[in-house]
Every structure is written in C-alpha cells, then in structure tokens.
Write a protein that holds these residues in place. Structure first.
Motif, mmCIF file in Angstrom:
data_model
loop_
_atom_site.group_PDB
_atom_site.id
_atom_site.type_symbol
_atom_site.label_atom_id
_atom_site.label_comp_id
_atom_site.label_asym_id
_atom_site.label_seq_id
_atom_site.Cartn_x
_atom_site.Cartn_y
_atom_site.Cartn_z
ATOM 1 N N ARG A 120 4.039 0.907 -8.976
ATOM 2 C CA ARG A 120 3.507 1.593 -10.164
ATOM 3 C C ARG A 120 1.978 1.500 -10.261
ATOM 4 N NH1 ARG A 120 6.439 -0.941 -14.250
ATOM 5 N NH2 ARG A 120 4.761 -2.416 -14.654
ATOM 6 N N PRO A 121 1.378 0.318 -10.164
ATOM 7 C CA PRO A 121 -0.093 0.281 -10.232
ATOM 8 C C PRO A 121 -0.772 0.880 -9.008
ATOM 9 C CG PRO A 121 0.806 -1.919 -9.840
ATOM 10 C CD PRO A 121 1.962 -1.039 -10.157
ATOM 11 N N LEU A 122 -0.097 0.826 -7.858
ATOM 12 C CA LEU A 122 -0.702 1.371 -6.641
ATOM 13 C C LEU A 122 -0.894 2.883 -6.720
ATOM 14 C CD1 LEU A 122 1.175 -0.625 -3.832
ATOM 15 C CD2 LEU A 122 -1.226 -0.865 -4.528
ATOM 16 N N VAL A 123 -0.062 3.568 -7.535
ATOM 17 C CA VAL A 123 -0.183 5.022 -7.642
ATOM 18 C C VAL A 123 -0.799 5.448 -8.981
ATOM 19 C CG1 VAL A 123 1.696 5.445 -6.030
ATOM 20 C CG2 VAL A 123 2.210 5.241 -8.472
ATOM 21 N N VAL B 24 4.227 10.430 2.915
ATOM 22 C CA VAL B 24 3.715 9.195 2.327
ATOM 23 C C VAL B 24 3.740 8.103 3.389
ATOM 24 C CG1 VAL B 24 3.938 7.535 0.429
ATOM 25 C CG2 VAL B 24 4.802 9.874 0.145
ATOM 26 N N THR B 25 2.668 7.348 3.460
ATOM 27 C CA THR B 25 2.620 6.166 4.317
ATOM 28 C C THR B 25 2.765 4.934 3.436
ATOM 29 O OG1 THR B 25 1.207 7.255 5.947
ATOM 30 C CG2 THR B 25 1.279 4.853 5.978
ATOM 31 N N VAL B 26 3.769 4.124 3.725
ATOM 32 C CA VAL B 26 4.042 2.908 2.962
ATOM 33 C C VAL B 26 3.658 1.717 3.827
ATOM 34 C CG1 VAL B 26 5.805 1.541 1.794
ATOM 35 C CG2 VAL B 26 5.954 4.042 1.785
ATOM 36 N N GLY C 226 0.820 -1.205 0.000
ATOM 37 C CA GLY C 226 0.000 0.000 0.000
ATOM 38 C C GLY C 226 0.855 1.255 0.000
ATOM 39 N N ILE C 227 0.347 2.280 -0.697
ATOM 40 C CA ILE C 227 1.014 3.588 -0.764
ATOM 41 C C ILE C 227 -0.060 4.656 -0.621
ATOM 42 C CG2 ILE C 227 2.177 5.252 -2.263
ATOM 43 C CD1 ILE C 227 4.193 3.322 -1.618
ATOM 44 N N PRO D 162 1.559 -9.807 9.631
ATOM 45 C CA PRO D 162 0.790 -8.572 9.843
ATOM 46 C C PRO D 162 1.367 -7.419 9.025
ATOM 47 C CG PRO D 162 2.248 -8.988 11.695
ATOM 48 C CD PRO D 162 2.322 -10.206 10.825
ATOM 49 N N GLU D 163 0.545 -6.457 8.735
ATOM 50 C CA GLU D 163 0.996 -5.287 7.985
ATOM 51 C C GLU D 163 1.829 -4.370 8.871
ATOM 52 O OE1 GLU D 163 -2.395 -3.387 6.283
ATOM 53 O OE2 GLU D 163 -2.552 -4.816 4.623
#
Length: 555
Positions: free
Chosen positions: A176-179, A145-147, A137-138, A156-157
């Motif tokens: 790339r697809p996340l943004v 920015v939270t990664v 996740g981005i 766990p995340e």
C-alpha cells in the motif's frame, strides 16, 4: 491477442501478495477463471490460531460462484440465531438465517481452518504459493509490474514479473505505501479489547448454532463458536484500570461471569489469549496503475458485525473476474477500472457503518444505557440497530453509481411500478423450472454454460404471448459477444429458443423478484451476480450499445 496467450516474459499473469483468506480466495478465483497466478507470502506457515472466522450469506454466494464455498462449509458451524442482551435485559433474538439466499446460515469456523482449506484448493488448481518472501519494491510500467522480493534482511533481492498485482497483505500492508495509497488511521481512544479462544462451559446452550452479544456498562461482549469445539469470548470495554497486556484466563473468566450473569461459566484449554486497540480508515483508492488492493490492505476494519474478512472476500471475487476478462481480451477498459470505484466506495460506506456500530457499542454513558434498556423492551431487532446495520448478511451490498450500470427501466413512473433489483444491485434468487425440474435462477446466472466470466442475459416475457419475437431478436443482437449467455424466463406461452435455455416461470416467482410482472424486459447480470443493465425487450439497440461500451468486439 489475449494476454494469457503470450506470457513468456512473465512469471505469472497476476502476482498476489498475502496468503491470508483474501489473498488465497483471490488465487482460487483466478485459477477458477484459468488465469496463471503466483501467490507470495512473508509468513512461512499458516497461523496456528484463528482471527476472522465467519462467512455471511452473500460472501458464501460469491465463494460458491468460484466453487470453494462447500469445501469451507465442511469444517464450519451453521448459525441460525443471534441473541442480544442490554445490561442483562434480553432483546428480541435475530433469526440470522431468515434471508433469501441459498446459504442463509452464517458459517463459523476458524481462520486457520479457512486458510488451510483455501491453500489446498489453490494448489490443487495449479496455483503456486511461495512463502518466506517479503515485497520491498513495486514498479508498474506500460506492459506489466516488476515486484522486488527479499527472503530475509541480508538476502539478495529477487524480481518477479507479471501483468497485474493484487495486494492482499493485510492491515500492515507493505504494498500500500509503495504505490502511494497509504492513509493515516483514526484511533478509538480509551477502549481496549481482551479476547480468548477456549473451551466453554456455561448454563446456556453449547450447540454451535447461536451467537450471544452482551452490552454492559461501558462495554460490549461477544460469545461465538470457533471450529473444533471452542468458543471465542471478546470484551470491548473501557480501559480504565485494565493492564496493557494479554489477559490471563482467570481474568477473562471473572469478567465473563459478571457480564453474562452466569456464575458457573468456566473456561479451559485456551488456544489464544490476546489484547488489542482499534483504529480504522480507508485507502484513498483501491487501484494504482496495475496494482489493486483487496481486503485489509486497503481498509482497516473494525470488529463490529464481523464484516471485515467478508468484505475482503467480495474484493477477491470482484477483482478476479475483471482481471480474467481483461486478460482474455473480452473486456473494455471500463470493466477493470470499475473495481476502484465500486469496491473503494463500498469500503468507505462500510467503514462509516462500522464506526457507528463501534461507538454505539463501547462509547456509552448512563443516559444512553438507560435509553437502550428501555428501547430493548419495545423495539424488535434492536440488536441489529445498535450493531450499525440491519444487513449483517451483506445481501444489500451494491454499486448504485458503478460505471458498469445502465438502467432503462428507471424514472419516476417506472420507480412506482418496479420493485425488483436495479442496476448495481444483487440479482435476486428465484425458483424456476427447467425441462420439468425445479431449479433456481442462480444455477443459470453464475458460470453460465460453464463460462466462468459469462454474463447472463435474462429475457423476461412479462407473461405476454407476443413477446417472443422481441426476445429472440435481442438474443440474436448479442450473438457477437460470446461472453453474453441468454436465458429465456417465460411466464407466458413456451416457444422455441433454439440453444437458449428456457426457464418456466408460470407462478411468476422470478418475474416478481425482478419487478417485471406484466412487462417484457432484458436484464444483464455480471459474473458476480450483480445487475448491470435493464431495458425493454423491444429496444435491443439499448443492449447492443451497452455491449459495445463494456465488451471487446470479439468478447
């Protein structure tokens, strides 16, 4: 207040995703600039084999500017010549090292070696490398920015916080697809690459200072050195009758003997046997909010000319100095914003160039082969022509439409008079003298006065005895911007420049390289060695207006 002075809410100022050559170079560059950074990588260790393995002249210049080039050169072979054959007919060899650069020989090593040396450098500079974690996740917001990370499917995340993210996680980028910067690549159908890294014995030279390329019927072969006494042989060819699997050593050896015309060619001790198909494309942007793409995260590169990793190294150096200036409070927003247009535009150009070279290499019929065979006997350097470029060394990479460009020495009259580097182009190297010692301009352009994000202001006198006053006025005019470091380049009489270094150019080599013989001028060079501004020495207000646009008031 510069962001680096208030980082309590952040795990690092910059998080880099991907610890391949591009991500590691980005990390080394950021640490060179004193920026805190965290590098995260899904792989738990360096690859045990080589993929990309060459460094052209211009990327070497950029690597030298962040003080990592020499460490890589220690475990590399220097290449001087490329040999080309078309259907068995030799063409004129290309002297690769015939280029105006301090690093004319292309270096061939191995990606595993390159990654190891860069990792050592990054960690020695205080960088943190966290392996075994995947980005899932981005989320960008107004301040950072939270990664979101995960270490395994059932783990766990975890969350990491930074001001900016650089995605250098390769062709299969998860960022790339996340943004929203993903794209549909175009495939080359009917062609397959088979490749081996192995010990080579043949009738040609085994000295690791040459490359060989063979254009054969409906195919293209390369023979290249790999660090440790190995060679890489690849065959891009028609896939008719070729099994969809990795080749055996005997299969590759049989093809190699036929293609090279050497019945004695023998391959042993293979490190890597692989096969692949090719697709290419470019992301619709190289930046989205606070996330920036670098290397194959934004461009699926083709193997023609060995340009892909090298283009990614440009990205690494280019984004690093921009982020450093921004975090230091030195740069206006246009500096960071220019990365997208410059590097995104360059990747579009490069992708088209690579596709042209690929088609010339592997989509050929009898008519094309006949024409190429005839041309090989008549045209010099046809090898570079059919590679898709005559600038394999990437010296000509430039940014003619960059928002950072401003050129007051343009126009038709001046175009006929000036033949030097224009705004957006690489600043040329030239021999000068400083305090009686022979040196070069590059020594005073990159990291000027020890400032890693310094911009070098070259003040040319044009061999005019009257230019001194105007040049000193210009130097005084840029004094408010401490990142601008003036240098006097004097072909005429020497005068006292105070603390400004005086570079003697009595032979006119520097003036000639910049097309400024006979005219006093100001040339502002960026931290990456590209010309940003050109103007007449007696119009310093043009330069100060530019500085107000590009730098913060206390820059």
């Amino acid at each position: 207040m510069p962001a680096t002075q208030d980082s309590t809410a952040y795990d690092a100022d910059v998080i880099i995703v991907g610890a391949g050559p591009v991500g590691l170079t980005t990390g080394c560059a950021l640490r060179h600039h004193g920026v805190s950074c965290l590098l995260i990588e899904e792989r738990t260790e360096t690859r045990a084999y080589s993929r990309a393995n060459n460094l052209w002249a211009r990327p070497q210049e950029l690597l030298a500017s962040i003080d990592v080039r020499d460490a890589l050169a220690e475990q590399s072979y220097g290449i001087r010549t490329a040999n080309f054959f078309i259907n068995g007919t030799p063409t004129t060899p290309i002297a690769i090292d015939d280029v105006a650069s301090p690093y004319p020989r292309v270096l061939y090593s191995g990606q595993d070696v390159i990654e190891t040396r860069l990792t050592e450098t990054f960690e020695a500079r205080g960088g943190t490398l966290d392996r075994g974690c995947k980005v899932v996740g981005i989320a960008s917001d107004a301040t950072g920015v939270t990664v979101t990370l995960r270490r395994g499917e059932d783990a766990p995340e975890e969350r990491r916080r930074c001001r900016y993210v650089v995605a250098a996680d390769g062709a299969k980028s998860t960022v790339r697809p996340l943004v929203g910067l993903d794209f549909a690549p175009e495939r080359f159908e009917g062609r397959l690459n088979r490749q081996v890294d192995a010990k080579l014995s043949w009738r040609r030279s085994l000295e690791p200072d040459q490359l060989w390329f063979f254009y054969y019927e409906r195919g293209f072969c390369g023979v290249l050195p790999v660090w440790g006494g190995y060679h890489r042989l690849f065959f891009l060819a028609d896939d008719t009758g070729v099994p969809e699997r990795d080749p055996t050593l005997d299969e590759i050896q049989a093809v190699a003997r036929e293609v090279t015309g050497d019945e004695t060619l023998t391959l042993t001790d293979p490190q890597w046997l692989t096969h692949s198909r090719f697709q290419y494309g470019v992301s619709p942007g190289y930046a989205r909010d606070r996330v920036f793409l670098a290397g194959d995260a934004g461009h699926l590169s083709l193997p023609i000319g060995g340009q892909g990793m090298n283009a990614g190294l440009h990205d690494a150096v280019e984004i690093a100095w921009r982020l450093a200036m921004t975090l230091r409070g030195e740069a206006a927003p246009v500096v960071l914003a220019s990365y997208d247009s410059e590097r995104g535009g360059e990747h579009i150009r490069l992708s088209a160039q690579q596709a042209t070279g690929f088609r010339r290499a592997v989509y050929r019929g009898a008519i094309t082969d006949t024409a190429m065979g005839l041309a090989a006997k008549a045209l010099p350097n046809i090898g570079s022509l059919i590679q898709g470029t005559d600038d394999l060394q990437q010296i000509a990479v430039g940014y003619p439409t960059s928002p950072l460009n401003e050129d007051h020495l343009s126009g038709l009259t001046r175009l006929l008079k000036h033949h030097g580097a224009r705004a957006g182009e690489r600043a040329p190297e030239a021999e000068v003298t400083h305090r009686g010692d022979t040196t070069t301009l590059f020594a005073f352009i990159y990291n000027p006065d020890g400032r890693t994000t310094g911009w070098a202001l070259l003040c040319f006198d044009g061999r005019s005895p009257e230019a001194g006053t105007a040049l000193l006025d210009a130097i005084q005019a840029v004094a408010p911007w401490t990142c601008v470091r003036p240098r006097l380049v004097l072909a005429g009489p020497v005068f006292d420049g105070g603390d400004t270094p005086v570079l003697s150019d009595l032979d006119g080599k520097a003036h000639g390289a910049y097309g400024l013989e006979g005219e006093a001028a100001l040339v502002l060079v960026r931290p990456d060695g590209h010309v940003a501004f050109r103007g007449a020495a007696d119009h310093p207000h043009d330069l100060t207006a530019y500085c107000h646009k590009v730098f913060c008031a206390d820059g």
